[in-house]
Design a protein around this motif. Structure first.
Motif, PDB file in Angstrom:
ATOM      1  N   LEU A  79       0.832  -1.207   0.000  1.00  0.00           N
ATOM      2  CA  LEU A  79       0.000   0.000   0.000  1.00  0.00           C
ATOM      3  C   LEU A  79       0.867   1.258   0.000  1.00  0.00           C
ATOM      4  CD1 LEU A  79      -2.773  -1.099   2.514  1.00  0.00           C
ATOM      5  CD2 LEU A  79      -3.007  -0.849   0.028  1.00  0.00           C
ATOM      6  N   GLU A  80       1.942   1.240   0.760  1.00  0.00           N
ATOM      7  CA  GLU A  80       2.843   2.395   0.793  1.00  0.00           C
ATOM      8  C   GLU A  80       3.524   2.589  -0.557  1.00  0.00           C
ATOM      9  OE1 GLU A  80       4.311   5.784   1.629  1.00  0.00           O
ATOM     10  OE2 GLU A  80       2.907   4.763   2.969  1.00  0.00           O
ATOM     11  N   GLN A  81       3.910   1.488  -1.202  1.00  0.00           N
ATOM     12  CA  GLN A  81       4.513   1.583  -2.527  1.00  0.00           C
ATOM     13  C   GLN A  81       3.524   2.198  -3.516  1.00  0.00           C
ATOM     14  OE1 GLN A  81       5.669  -2.162  -4.305  1.00  0.00           O
ATOM     15  NE2 GLN A  81       6.798  -1.157  -5.951  1.00  0.00           N
ATOM     16  N   ALA A  82       2.267   1.741  -3.481  1.00  0.00           N
ATOM     17  CA  ALA A  82       1.244   2.291  -4.382  1.00  0.00           C
ATOM     18  C   ALA A  82       1.052   3.783  -4.123  1.00  0.00           C
ATOM     19  CB  ALA A  82      -0.073   1.537  -4.205  1.00  0.00           C
ATOM     20  N   ARG A  83       1.038   4.171  -2.865  1.00  0.00           N
ATOM     21  CA  ARG A  83       0.897   5.591  -2.511  1.00  0.00           C
ATOM     22  C   ARG A  83       2.080   6.391  -3.071  1.00  0.00           C
ATOM     23  NH1 ARG A  83      -0.015   5.100   2.760  1.00  0.00           N
ATOM     24  NH2 ARG A  83      -2.205   5.606   2.673  1.00  0.00           N
ATOM     25  N   ARG A 130      -4.316   6.783  -7.047  1.00  0.00           N
ATOM     26  CA  ARG A 130      -5.323   7.842  -6.873  1.00  0.00           C
ATOM     27  C   ARG A 130      -5.736   7.987  -5.415  1.00  0.00           C
ATOM     28  NH1 ARG A 130      -9.979   7.582 -11.497  1.00  0.00           N
ATOM     29  NH2 ARG A 130      -8.626   7.957 -13.301  1.00  0.00           N
ATOM     30  N   SER A 131      -5.916   6.877  -4.742  1.00  0.00           N
ATOM     31  CA  SER A 131      -6.238   6.901  -3.313  1.00  0.00           C
ATOM     32  C   SER A 131      -5.738   5.601  -2.700  1.00  0.00           C
ATOM     33  CB  SER A 131      -7.741   7.083  -3.070  1.00  0.00           C
ATOM     34  OG  SER A 131      -8.457   5.947  -3.493  1.00  0.00           O
ATOM     35  N   VAL A 132      -5.496   5.651  -1.404  1.00  0.00           N
ATOM     36  CA  VAL A 132      -5.044   4.469  -0.673  1.00  0.00           C
ATOM     37  C   VAL A 132      -5.807   4.420   0.641  1.00  0.00           C
ATOM     38  CG1 VAL A 132      -3.085   3.305   0.424  1.00  0.00           C
ATOM     39  CG2 VAL A 132      -2.720   4.614  -1.685  1.00  0.00           C
ATOM     40  N   THR A 133      -6.398   3.274   0.939  1.00  0.00           N
ATOM     41  CA  THR A 133      -7.039   3.027   2.217  1.00  0.00           C
ATOM     42  C   THR A 133      -6.102   2.127   3.009  1.00  0.00           C
ATOM     43  OG1 THR A 133      -9.210   3.131   1.181  1.00  0.00           O
ATOM     44  CG2 THR A 133      -9.091   2.113   3.353  1.00  0.00           C
TER      45      THR A 133
END
Length: 141
Positions: A89-93, A98-101
């Motif tokens: 998730l941190e990598q995607a952020r 566009r958004s991360v939950t």
């Protein structure tokens, strides 16, 4: 008909942005690429994810529908631990999701969070204990 899925095709409006996100940002490798038309990624044994330019998609498949909110589908990327959920998730952020939950412990016993890629598709990043996790990742080593 055999019970299997061979190819998952998603229509994307900005193929170049999606390419940068998955290849440059997330470190995935292309299986097939036709610039400006399609990017195919091998996502499992004999399963391809096809990211198809939306204009080419509409020319072959027909009109698409868009509106407010999330596209009513999620794709899942299962990992081996809650810590790995947080790392993905941190990598995607970091690479422009566009958004991360953030990851959370779920009622069903696992741990998951979501990110939305540049094309607007929601991806669940999950750690699933037991039978489901073993099925999609193989038993723990």
């Amino acid at each position: 008909m055999e019970q299997r899925v061979s190819l998952i095709t998603l229509a994307v409006e900005d193929l170049a942005a999606v390419r940068r996100f998955w290849l440059d940002g997330m470190g995935w490798s292309p299986f097939v690429e036709a610039e400006g038309e399609v990017l195919m990624l091998e996502v499992a044994d004999r399963v391809l994810l096809s990211l198809w330019d939306a204009d080419h998609f509409r020319a072959e498949v027909g009109p698409t529908v868009q509106g407010e909110g999330n596209i009513p589908i999620t794709l899942a990327h299962n990992v081996r631990s809650p810590q790995e959920v947080d790392a993905v998730l941190e990598q995607a952020r970091a690479v422009g999701a566009r958004s991360v939950t953030d990851g959370q412990h779920r009622e069903w016993g696992g741990y998951s969070g979501y990110f939305v890629d540049p094309a607007g598709f929601a991806w669940e990043v999950a750690w699933a204990p037991g039978e489901v996790g073993d099925r999609v990742l193989g038993p723990p080593s």
